[in-house]
Design a protein around this motif. Structure first.
Motif, PDB file in Angstrom:
ATOM      1  N   UNK A   1      -9.479 -26.714 -12.608  1.00 45.00           N
ATOM      2  CA  UNK A   1      -8.025 -26.586 -12.523  1.00 45.00           C
ATOM      3  C   UNK A   1      -7.409 -27.836 -11.911  1.00 45.00           C
ATOM      4  N   UNK A   2      -6.206 -28.159 -12.344  1.00 45.26           N
ATOM      5  CA  UNK A   2      -5.451 -29.279 -11.799  1.00 45.26           C
ATOM      6  C   UNK A   2      -5.182 -28.990 -10.325  1.00 45.26           C
ATOM      7  N   UNK A   3      -5.428 -29.969  -9.446  1.00 46.37           N
ATOM      8  CA  UNK A   3      -5.265 -29.729  -8.009  1.00 46.37           C
ATOM      9  C   UNK A   3      -3.834 -29.349  -7.654  1.00 46.37           C
ATOM     10  N   UNK A   4      -2.840 -29.830  -8.416  1.00 41.00           N
ATOM     11  CA  UNK A   4      -1.452 -29.465  -8.155  1.00 41.00           C
ATOM     12  C   UNK A   4      -1.200 -27.989  -8.430  1.00 41.00           C
ATOM     13  N   UNK A   5      -2.015 -27.370  -9.290  1.00 40.31           N
ATOM     14  CA  UNK A   5      -1.791 -25.972  -9.636  1.00 40.31           C
ATOM     15  C   UNK A   5      -2.438 -25.003  -8.652  1.00 40.31           C
ATOM     16  N   UNK A   6      -3.256 -25.487  -7.734  1.00 41.52           N
ATOM     17  CA  UNK A   6      -3.910 -24.588  -6.776  1.00 41.52           C
ATOM     18  C   UNK A   6      -3.465 -24.850  -5.335  1.00 41.52           C
ATOM     19  N   UNK A   7      -2.593 -25.824  -5.155  1.00 40.78           N
ATOM     20  CA  UNK A   7      -2.125 -26.173  -3.811  1.00 40.78           C
ATOM     21  C   UNK A   7      -0.633 -25.884  -3.717  1.00 40.78           C
ATOM     22  N   UNK A   8      -0.214 -25.363  -2.562  1.00 40.51           N
ATOM     23  CA  UNK A   8       1.213 -25.166  -2.321  1.00 40.51           C
ATOM     24  C   UNK A   8       1.566 -25.714  -0.949  1.00 40.51           C
ATOM     25  N   UNK A   9       2.856 -25.860  -0.695  1.00 41.48           N
ATOM     26  CA  UNK A   9       3.345 -26.371   0.580  1.00 41.48           C
ATOM     27  C   UNK A   9       3.923 -25.210   1.382  1.00 41.48           C
ATOM     28  N   UNK A  10       3.392 -25.001   2.579  1.00 39.71           N
ATOM     29  CA  UNK A  10       3.926 -24.008   3.512  1.00 39.71           C
ATOM     30  C   UNK A  10       4.928 -24.715   4.420  1.00 39.71           C
TER      31      UNK A  10
ATOM     32  N   UNK B   1       7.130 -22.337  17.185  1.00 36.09           N
ATOM     33  CA  UNK B   1       6.576 -23.590  17.708  1.00 36.09           C
ATOM     34  C   UNK B   1       6.315 -24.645  16.634  1.00 36.09           C
ATOM     35  N   UNK B   2       6.159 -24.246  15.387  1.00 39.66           N
ATOM     36  CA  UNK B   2       5.878 -25.199  14.311  1.00 39.66           C
ATOM     37  C   UNK B   2       7.117 -25.499  13.468  1.00 39.66           C
ATOM     38  N   UNK B   3       8.281 -25.166  13.956  1.00 40.68           N
ATOM     39  CA  UNK B   3       9.534 -25.350  13.218  1.00 40.68           C
ATOM     40  C   UNK B   3       9.654 -26.770  12.659  1.00 40.68           C
TER      41      UNK B   3
ATOM     42  N   UNK C   1      -0.649 -18.877  16.409  1.00 39.12           N
ATOM     43  CA  UNK C   1       0.674 -18.454  15.973  1.00 39.12           C
ATOM     44  C   UNK C   1       0.586 -17.838  14.590  1.00 39.12           C
ATOM     45  N   UNK C   2       1.257 -16.707  14.399  1.00 45.42           N
ATOM     46  CA  UNK C   2       1.287 -16.016  13.120  1.00 45.42           C
ATOM     47  C   UNK C   2       2.630 -16.232  12.444  1.00 45.42           C
ATOM     48  N   UNK C   3       2.577 -16.441  11.130  1.00 45.74           N
ATOM     49  CA  UNK C   3       3.776 -16.649  10.315  1.00 45.74           C
ATOM     50  C   UNK C   3       3.709 -15.741   9.090  1.00 45.74           C
ATOM     51  N   UNK C   4       4.878 -15.171   8.734  1.00 47.29           N
ATOM     52  CA  UNK C   4       4.984 -14.270   7.587  1.00 47.29           C
ATOM     53  C   UNK C   4       5.736 -14.940   6.443  1.00 47.29           C
ATOM     54  N   UNK C   5       5.278 -14.673   5.231  1.00 50.05           N
ATOM     55  CA  UNK C   5       5.845 -15.268   4.026  1.00 50.05           C
ATOM     56  C   UNK C   5       7.279 -14.807   3.804  1.00 50.05           C
TER      57      UNK C   5
ATOM     58  N   UNK D   1       6.659 -24.301  -3.100  1.00 53.86           N
ATOM     59  CA  UNK D   1       6.977 -24.387  -1.679  1.00 53.86           C
ATOM     60  C   UNK D   1       7.280 -22.979  -1.193  1.00 53.86           C
ATOM     61  N   UNK D   2       6.639 -22.575  -0.101  1.00 49.19           N
ATOM     62  CA  UNK D   2       6.817 -21.234   0.453  1.00 49.19           C
ATOM     63  C   UNK D   2       7.288 -21.362   1.889  1.00 49.19           C
ATOM     64  N   UNK D   3       8.325 -20.608   2.232  1.00 49.14           N
ATOM     65  CA  UNK D   3       8.858 -20.623   3.597  1.00 49.14           C
ATOM     66  C   UNK D   3       8.228 -19.492   4.398  1.00 49.14           C
ATOM     67  N   UNK D   4       7.840 -19.825   5.630  1.00 54.22           N
ATOM     68  CA  UNK D   4       7.216 -18.859   6.530  1.00 54.22           C
ATOM     69  C   UNK D   4       8.028 -18.744   7.815  1.00 54.22           C
TER      70      UNK D   4
END
Length: 86
Positions: free
Chosen positions: A4-13, A19-21, A51-55, A66-69
């Motif tokens: 698979x193309x690496x761009x198709x299996x990677x996303x940006x969180x 604390x990670x704002x 630290x826990x983050x929810x989708x 791109x997914x916001x947490x």
């Protein structure tokens, strides 16, 4: 069989708060989807904290997911500093 193309299996969180704002992290899709909940380890006052983050929402930006947490303070380590008072 082709890989698979690496761009198709990677996303940006994107971390919206806590604390990670403002930080981002490249993550791998799990079974073709972004994780609903992720944990991150970061140093606060020189001590590692979990630290826990929810989708939240997700969108396509220039062909990459791109997914916001959002920060979950209830399940995360405390972020207050425990400096001794003189």
């Amino acid at each position: 069989m082709t890989a698979p193309d690496s761009d198709s299996v990677v996303y940006i969180a994107e971390f919206l708060d806590g604390p990670l704002e403002g930080q981002t992290d490249s993550r791998v899709l799990v079974r073709g989807a972004a994780e609903p909940r992720i944990s991150m380890v970061a140093a606060v006052d020189g001590m590692e904290s979990l630290f826990w983050y929810d989708k939240g929402d997700q969108r396509d930006v220039q062909g990459r997911l791109h997914v916001r947490y959002s920060f979950d303070p209830g399940d995360s380590d405390p972020v207050e500093s425990n400096h001794e008072q003189d």
